[in-house]
Design an enzyme around this catalytic site. Structure first.
Site, short mmCIF file in Angstrom:
data_model
loop_
_atom_site.label_atom_id
_atom_site.label_comp_id
_atom_site.label_asym_id
_atom_site.label_seq_id
_atom_site.Cartn_x
_atom_site.Cartn_y
_atom_site.Cartn_z
N TYR A 150 3.62 -2.01 -4.84
CA TYR A 150 2.35 -2.68 -5.18
C TYR A 150 2.00 -2.42 -6.64
O TYR A 150 2.36 -1.37 -7.20
CB TYR A 150 1.23 -2.18 -4.23
CG TYR A 150 -0.07 -2.88 -4.50
CD1 TYR A 150 -0.14 -4.27 -4.42
CD2 TYR A 150 -1.20 -2.17 -4.89
CE1 TYR A 150 -1.33 -4.92 -4.72
CE2 TYR A 150 -2.39 -2.82 -5.17
CZ TYR A 150 -2.44 -4.20 -5.09
OH TYR A 150 -3.59 -4.85 -5.39
N TYR A 160 -6.62 2.64 -4.27
CA TYR A 160 -5.22 2.74 -3.80
C TYR A 160 -4.76 4.20 -3.78
O TYR A 160 -3.72 4.53 -3.23
CB TYR A 160 -4.32 1.87 -4.66
CG TYR A 160 -3.06 1.42 -3.97
CD1 TYR A 160 -3.10 0.60 -2.85
CD2 TYR A 160 -1.81 1.83 -4.42
CE1 TYR A 160 -1.95 0.21 -2.21
CE2 TYR A 160 -0.64 1.43 -3.80
CZ TYR A 160 -0.72 0.62 -2.69
OH TYR A 160 0.44 0.22 -2.06
P1 NAI Z 1 3.10 -1.42 8.06
O1 NAI Z 1 2.09 -0.37 8.40
O2 NAI Z 1 3.34 -2.47 9.06
O3 NAI Z 1 4.49 -0.72 7.66
C1 NAI Z 1 4.61 0.60 7.16
C2 NAI Z 1 5.76 1.23 7.92
O4 NAI Z 1 6.11 2.54 7.42
C3 NAI Z 1 5.43 1.41 9.42
O5 NAI Z 1 6.37 0.70 10.21
C4 NAI Z 1 5.56 2.89 9.62
O6 NAI Z 1 5.95 3.26 10.91
C5 NAI Z 1 6.62 3.23 8.56
N1 NAI Z 1 6.71 4.67 8.33
C6 NAI Z 1 5.68 5.53 8.09
N2 NAI Z 1 6.15 6.80 8.02
C7 NAI Z 1 7.51 6.72 8.21
C8 NAI Z 1 8.55 7.69 8.25
N3 NAI Z 1 8.31 9.00 8.08
N4 NAI Z 1 9.82 7.27 8.48
C9 NAI Z 1 10.08 5.95 8.66
N5 NAI Z 1 9.14 4.99 8.63
C10 NAI Z 1 7.86 5.37 8.41
O7 NAI Z 1 2.58 -2.05 6.69
P2 NAI Z 1 3.25 -3.04 5.61
O8 NAI Z 1 2.13 -3.56 4.81
O9 NAI Z 1 4.17 -3.98 6.27
O10 NAI Z 1 4.02 -2.02 4.68
C11 NAI Z 1 5.38 -2.18 4.32
C12 NAI Z 1 5.59 -1.84 2.85
O11 NAI Z 1 4.94 -2.83 2.03
C13 NAI Z 1 5.03 -0.49 2.41
O12 NAI Z 1 5.91 0.10 1.48
C14 NAI Z 1 3.74 -0.89 1.73
O13 NAI Z 1 3.28 0.08 0.81
C15 NAI Z 1 4.23 -2.16 1.02
N6 NAI Z 1 3.17 -3.04 0.53
C16 NAI Z 1 2.16 -3.43 1.36
C17 NAI Z 1 1.13 -4.20 0.87
C18 NAI Z 1 -0.03 -4.57 1.76
O14 NAI Z 1 -1.08 -4.96 1.22
N7 NAI Z 1 0.12 -4.50 3.07
C19 NAI Z 1 1.11 -4.67 -0.53
C20 NAI Z 1 2.24 -4.25 -1.30
C21 NAI Z 1 3.23 -3.45 -0.78
#
Ligand code: NAI
EC number: 1.3.1.9
Length: 286
Positions: A150, A160
């Protein structure tokens, strides 16, 4: 639209928690484009989420792995290569979590044990993962590794919190490891800097509704959705982007290059007029 862009390719997808997750959409699109892949997530997320639905839908198996554990990552990569019948062509790192954010600690008042855990999960895990793939020589030539990030890595978004620092580290790891992966294995490594997206991780950020509405008004093309992010990710996994590497690629409807938009300026001026012209007038009348 389906183009068979990933026909015959094999991958590992981290981070599909539920149908809102960006990784979930990437898995659905990768399946549509003809890929075979393994899904993975932290053991606790497998219990809380709905990943088995996705596995069934895409004909994939799920291998639990905590991305902070070298042992888990090593087992995952070994099993994935065995299950998929050969080396890996693409990997998605879609992992983020800040304990300080979860506990409501302000950026200026962090608990540094939480900071370390968040950094380990969100940023160092990318190095760990690439290190395992590299040492095991598990990637095919012209493979592609993508992590999600991000824009708070470059610019200030106060709420953030420590995730901004984690993303800056993650992006740096993509460049530093990407050099060795490119030079030695012909594998590319990039980060996609995505618009705010309503997922479990996104909604955890304080004031997320305002965040998302502001970005929508600022971006000439509007915010990029999770599905659009998946489409872009698929293009980076495909053979159409073989020489793109070491890049942080903004996928945000143009937000990152904006100063101000007319929509933001109009709503600012409305409030400004109220505060500076109408309010004094109202006071005069009293
Ligand atoms: P999400 O909450 O669906 O996905 C985050 C994932 O990280 C979850 O599946 C969670 O179980 C996993 N996770 C957490 N701890 C873990 C560990 N110890 N080992 C393995 N997996 C682990 O949310 P989202 O938004 O799909 O996030 C995916 C990526 O996108 C992240 O890197 C997030 O920072 C990034 N992102 C998200 C934005 C948003 O506004 N949602 C914007 C820009 C980037």
């Amino acid at each position: 639209m389906m183009y068979n862009l990933l026909k015959g390719k094999k991958g590992i997808i981290f981070g599909a928690l539920d149908s809102k997750s960006i990784a979930w959409k990437v898995a659905e699109r990768a399946h549509e484009e003809g890929a075979k892949f393994v899904l993975t997530n932290a053991p606790v997320a497998l219990r809380l989420g709905t990943i088995s639905e996705l596995a069934e839908k895409t004909g994939s198996i799920v291998i639990p792995a905590d991305a902070t554990s070298m042992m888990d990552l090593e087992e995952l990569v070994d099993k994935a290569v065995e299950e998929l019948g050969g080396k890996i062509d693409f990997v998605l790192h879609s992992i983020g979590m800040s304990v300080n954010v979860r506990r409501g600690n302000h950026y200026t008042h962090q608990d540094y044990n939480f900071t370390k855990t968040g950094w380990d999960v969100s940023a160092l895990s990318f190095h760990r993962l690439m290190s395992v793939l590299y040492k095991k020589d598990a990637m095919n030539e012209w493979g592609s590794i993508v992590a999600l990030t991000y824009m708070a890595a470059q610019r200030v978004f106060p709420d953030y919190n420590d995730m901004a620092d984690n993303k800056a580290y993650l992006e740096s790891v993509a460049r530093s490891f990407g050099y060795f992966f490119g030079r030695d294995k012909k594998v590319r490594v990039n980060t996609i800097s995505q618009s705010p997206t309503p997922t479990t991780a996104g909604n955890g950020v304080k004031g997320f509704d305002g965040f998302i509405a502001y970005a929508e008004k600022m971006s000439p093309l509007g915010n990029a959705t999770a599905l659009e992010c998946a489409d872009y990710t698929i293009s980076l996994f495909s053979d159409l982007t073989k020489k793109v590497t070491l890049q942080n690629l903004f996928h945000d409807g143009g937000f990152s290059n904006m100063g101000v938009s007319t929509a933001i300026m109009d709503s600012f001026m409305e409030n400004y007029k109220e505060e500076t012209i109408d309010e004094p007038k109202k006071k005069d009348k009293k």
